[in-house]
Design an enzyme around this catalytic site. Structure first.
Site, PDB file in Angstrom:
ATOM      1  N   GLY A  87       0.813  -1.215   0.000  1.00  0.00           N
ATOM      2  CA  GLY A  87       0.000   0.000   0.000  1.00  0.00           C
ATOM      3  C   GLY A  87       0.841   1.257   0.000  1.00  0.00           C
ATOM      4  O   GLY A  87       0.360   2.346  -0.300  1.00  0.00           O
ATOM      5  N   ASP A 115      -2.690   6.514   2.960  1.00  0.00           N
ATOM      6  CA  ASP A 115      -2.269   7.656   2.155  1.00  0.00           C
ATOM      7  C   ASP A 115      -0.978   7.382   1.384  1.00  0.00           C
ATOM      8  O   ASP A 115      -0.443   8.286   0.732  1.00  0.00           O
ATOM      9  CB  ASP A 115      -2.100   8.901   3.046  1.00  0.00           C
ATOM     10  CG  ASP A 115      -1.128   8.655   4.187  1.00  0.00           C
ATOM     11  OD1 ASP A 115      -0.482   7.592   4.212  1.00  0.00           O
ATOM     12  OD2 ASP A 115      -1.017   9.538   5.061  1.00  0.00           O
ATOM     13  N   GLY A 116      -0.471   6.168   1.495  1.00  0.00           N
ATOM     14  CA  GLY A 116       0.754   5.834   0.763  1.00  0.00           C
ATOM     15  C   GLY A 116       2.015   6.404   1.387  1.00  0.00           C
ATOM     16  O   GLY A 116       3.108   6.256   0.846  1.00  0.00           O
ATOM     17  N   ASP A 242       1.132 -11.451   6.821  1.00  0.00           N
ATOM     18  CA  ASP A 242       1.653 -10.639   5.720  1.00  0.00           C
ATOM     19  C   ASP A 242       2.953  -9.933   6.119  1.00  0.00           C
ATOM     20  O   ASP A 242       3.587  -9.294   5.277  1.00  0.00           O
ATOM     21  CB  ASP A 242       0.623  -9.593   5.256  1.00  0.00           C
ATOM     22  CG  ASP A 242       0.109  -8.738   6.397  1.00  0.00           C
ATOM     23  OD1 ASP A 242      -0.476  -9.300   7.334  1.00  0.00           O
ATOM     24  OD2 ASP A 242       0.300  -7.513   6.362  1.00  0.00           O
TER      25      ASP A 242
HETATM   26  P1  AMP Z   1       1.235  -3.091   8.278  1.00  0.00           P
HETATM   27  O1  AMP Z   1       0.309  -3.098   9.460  1.00  0.00           O
HETATM   28  O2  AMP Z   1       2.192  -1.941   8.274  1.00  0.00           O
HETATM   29  O3  AMP Z   1       1.893  -4.393   8.072  1.00  0.00           O
HETATM   30  O4  AMP Z   1       0.319  -2.811   7.010  1.00  0.00           O
HETATM   31  C1  AMP Z   1      -0.774  -3.607   6.644  1.00  0.00           C
HETATM   32  C2  AMP Z   1      -1.249  -3.204   5.290  1.00  0.00           C
HETATM   33  O5  AMP Z   1      -1.650  -1.840   5.278  1.00  0.00           O
HETATM   34  C3  AMP Z   1      -0.223  -3.328   4.189  1.00  0.00           C
HETATM   35  O6  AMP Z   1      -0.897  -3.730   3.036  1.00  0.00           O
HETATM   36  C4  AMP Z   1       0.307  -1.925   4.055  1.00  0.00           C
HETATM   37  O7  AMP Z   1       0.831  -1.662   2.780  1.00  0.00           O
HETATM   38  C5  AMP Z   1      -0.936  -1.111   4.312  1.00  0.00           C
HETATM   39  N1  AMP Z   1      -0.645   0.227   4.826  1.00  0.00           N
HETATM   40  C6  AMP Z   1      -0.237   0.566   6.064  1.00  0.00           C
HETATM   41  N2  AMP Z   1      -0.088   1.890   6.170  1.00  0.00           N
HETATM   42  C7  AMP Z   1      -0.400   2.425   4.977  1.00  0.00           C
HETATM   43  C8  AMP Z   1      -0.454   3.751   4.441  1.00  0.00           C
HETATM   44  N3  AMP Z   1      -0.155   4.809   5.179  1.00  0.00           N
HETATM   45  N4  AMP Z   1      -0.846   3.897   3.170  1.00  0.00           N
HETATM   46  C9  AMP Z   1      -1.173   2.847   2.405  1.00  0.00           C
HETATM   47  N5  AMP Z   1      -1.152   1.581   2.848  1.00  0.00           N
HETATM   48  C10 AMP Z   1      -0.785   1.364   4.115  1.00  0.00           C
HETATM   49 MG    MG Z   2       3.201  -4.987   6.798  1.00  0.00          MG
END
Ligand code: AMP
Ligand code: MG
Length: 478
Positions: A87, A115-116, A242
Site C-alpha cells: 500500500g 495515504d501511501g 503478511d
Molecule cells: P502493516 O500493518 O504496516 O503491516 O500494514 C498492513 C497493510 O496496510 C499493508 O498492506 C500496508 O501496505 C498497508 N498500509 C499501512 N499503512 C499504509 C499507508 N499509510 N498507506 C497505504 N497503505 C498502508
Molecule cells: Mg506490513
C-alpha cells in the site's frame, strides 16, 4: 542518480496478477537525513546520498523500469483480512541481487484507506532497527537511506513524512502465497512458488517435491529467526502473516520493542489489546503463521507431509533456542538440567523485572569460584537469596567445563550485546530529527552496527531506560 535498477529477473514476467506498475509520488522538499554508506558500498552504488536524493524521495525516473507494487493478502491478528498488498511500498528494481524498495513514496492500487506515506517517527525506527538487527547478526531487511520532508501526514496528530529505502534479496511474504490460494488461483500460486524456488531456494529443485522442500526450509528459517528474537529480547509487535518473510528475515518494523525489564508477557504494541504478539507468544505465533503458509501451499503439497513438516517446527525451535541460550550462558556442552537452570533464572528475572540486556551482558563477568559474591549481578535481582541459590548452581555447572572465566567472558560478550535499540533511544533520535538534527540517528547507527563492542564513549546508550521511557507508547500508527 539515474542508474537504472532492473526488475528482479523473472518477476515482471509473472504479469499483472502479481504486481502493478506505479509512478511514485515524490516528497516535497526532500532532505537526505541518513545515507547508509556501508550498505551503498556493499551494493556498489556510485556517488553520495545527495546524488540519490531525487530518486530515493520518489521522483519518477523516465528511463528506469517502472516501480512495482505487489499484491498479497494475509491474516491480521488471527483473522483473515483478505487483500492487502504494497500500500505504500514500491519496488524500484534490483541491484547486486538485492531488491531496492521505497516505503512511503505514495499511493498504489493497494493503498486501501491509507495515504501511501510513512511518518518520520516510524521511518527512523525502521531505519535504525534494520541496521541494529544486522549488527546483532539477526536476518533482516536492511535500510539504505532515510529521506525526510516537511510534507504533512495525518495520523492521530499532524506529523511529517519520510521515505525509507529498504533492501532485501526479496520482500516475498507468506501473504503473497495466501493471496492466490484464497482466491482459488492455483496456477498463479504454482507460478509464484516456482519463481521463489528458482530465485531463492534453487537447491529445493533437487527434492522429489520442491514445494515441500520449500516449506521445510521456510519452517526451519522461521524457527531460527524467532529463536534469535527471543534470545535478544526482540518483540516484533505485529506478526501478521503478511509481515512474515518467506526468506526468514525480520520484516516490517512497526511497533517493535526490545525487552527492558524482563516480563515474559510483555506486549510492545499498544494496539495489541489481547497480547497476541507478546514476547512469550512469538514462537507459537510463528507456527500459527507457518500453518497459514502450509495451507496456502496445500494445492502443491501432500497433506500428510505438510503436517509432518509443521510438527518439526517445535523441536527445531527448541534446538535453536537451546543453542542460543547455551551461548548466552557461556556453556560449551549440553546437559539435560540446563533448561531447569534457565527457567529458574527466568522466574527470578520475571519477579524482579531484571533488565534483559544488562543482565546478560553482566553475566559475562560472572566469577565461577566457589563462594564468589558476584555482587553487581546480585544487585540486579529483588530476590537476592534466590539469586544466590541460582548462582551456586550456575557456578557448579560452569566448573564442569574446561574453560577459564576470562575465556568464557570473551565468548559471552560475542553472544550478549551491550547495546540494543531500546524505545527511548529511538525516541531521542526522533525528537532531534523533528528539529532537523539527524546526528543522533547516525550515532545510534554507528554503535548498533557493532553492539557487542564496548564503545566506552557511548556507555550511556547501554544504561537502564530513564523514567520518562515508561510513558512511551508505540502502536500500529505509522
Ligand atoms: P502493516 O500493518 O504496516 O503491516 O500494514 C498492513 C497493510 O496496510 C499493508 O498492506 C500496508 O501496505 C498497508 N498500509 C499501512 N499503512 C499504509 C499507508 N499509510 N498507506 C497505504 N497503505 C498502508
Ligand atoms: Mg506490513
Amino acid at each position: 542518480m539515474n542508474t537504472p535498477f532492473l526488475h528482479p529477473p523473472g518477476w515482471a514476467a509473472l504479469g499483472e496478477a502479481f504486481s502493478q506498475a506505479v509512478v511514485p509520488t515524490p516528497l516535497r522538499e526532500p532532505v537526505m537525513a541518513v545515507w547508509n554508506r556501508a550498505l551503498a558500498d556493499e551494493l556498489a552504488l556510485p556517488g553520495t546520498g545527495e546524488d540519490w536524493l531525487a530518486r530515493l524521495s520518489g521522483t519518477p525516473m523516465p528511463s528506469a523500469s517502472p516501480a512495482l507494487a505487489t499484491v498479497y493478502s494475509g491474516h491480521q491478528f488471527g483473522i483473515w483480512a483478505g487483500q492487502l498488498g504494497d500500500g505504500r511500498a514500491l519496488l524500484l528494481g534490483e541491484v547486486a541481487g538485492q531488491e531496492i524498495q521505497l516505503k512511503g513514496a505514495g499511493l498504489t492500487p493497494y493503498s486501501r484507506m491509507g495515504d501511501g506515506r510513512a511518518v518520520l517517527r516510524s521511518s527512523i525506527r525502521e531505519y535504525l532497527c534494520s541496521e541494529a538487527m544486522q549488527g546483532l547478526g539477526i536476518p533482516t531487511t536492511r535500510a539504505l537511506a532515510l529521506v525526510a520532508s516537511p510534507e504533512t501526514v495525518w495520523r492521530e496528530t499532524p506529523e511529517t513524512a519520510a521515505v525509507v529505502t529498504r533492501v532485501a534479496p526479496s520482500f516475498l511474504r507468506f501473504g503473497h502465497f495466501e493471496h492466490f490460494f484464497h482466491r482459488g488461483e492455483h496456477a498463479q500460486l504454482r507460478q509464484l512458488a516456482d519463481y521463489a524456488i528458482t530465485r531463492y531456494f534453487p537447491h529445493c529443485r533437487e527434492s522429489t517435491n520442491p514445494y515441500q522442500a520449500l516449506l521445510d526450509e521456510v519452517i526451519e528459517r522461521t524457527a531460527d529467526l524467532i529463536a534469535d528474537w527471543q534470545a535478544v529480547g526482540f518483540c516484533h509487535g505485529v506478526m501478521n502473516s503478511d509481515n512474515m518473510s518467506l526468506l526468514g528475515l525480520t520484516l516490517d518494523y512497526g511497533p517493535f520493542g526490545f525487552l527492558d525489564g524482563f516480563d515474559a508477557g510483555h506486549i510492545c504494541n499498544h494496539s495489541d489489546h489481547q497480547g497476541r504478539y507478546s514476547y512469550a507468544n512469538q514462537p507459537e505465533i510463528g507456527l500459527w503463521n507457518l500453518h497459514c503458509l502450509a495451507q496456502a501451499l496445500l494445492p502443491l503439497l501432500d497433506r500428510d507431509a505438510a503436517v509432518a513438516a509443521l510438527r518439526r517446527y517445535q523441536p527445531q525451535f527448541e534446538a535453536a533456542l537451546g543453542e542460543r541460550f547455551r551461548a548466552k550462558l557461556g556453556l560449551l556442552t549440553e546437559r539435560e538440567d540446563d533448561w531447569a537452570l534457565l527457567t529458574t533464572l527466568f522466574d527470578l528475572m520475571q519477579a524482579g523485572r531484571t533488565d534483559w540486556t544488562i543482565f546478560w551482558r553482566q553475566l559475562g563477568g560472572f566469577c565461577s569460584q566457589p563462594g564468589a559474591a558476584n555482587t553487581a549481578l546480585r544487585d540486579l535481582f529483588v530476590d537476592r537469596d534466590g539469586f544466590d541459590a541460582w548462582a551456586l548452581r550456575y557456578g557448579e555447572r560452569l566448573r564442569t567445563e574446561n574453560r577459564t572465566d576470562a575465556e568464557r567472558a570473551q565468548a559471552m560478550n560475542r553472544s550478549n550485546p551491550k547495546f540494543v535499540l531500546r524505545n527511548h533511544l529511538a525516541e531521542q533520535a526522533i525528537r532531534l530529527a523533528k528539529e532537523g538534527d539527524y546526528s543522533e540517528i547516525a550515532r545510534l547507527q554507528h554503535v548498533l552496527a557493532a553492539p557487542f563492542d564496548e564503545h566506552p564513549d557511548h556507555a550511556a546508550l547501554a544504561a537502564l531506560p530513564p523514567d520518562w521511557a515508561q510513558t512511551l507508547s508505540v502502536s500500529c500508527s505509522s
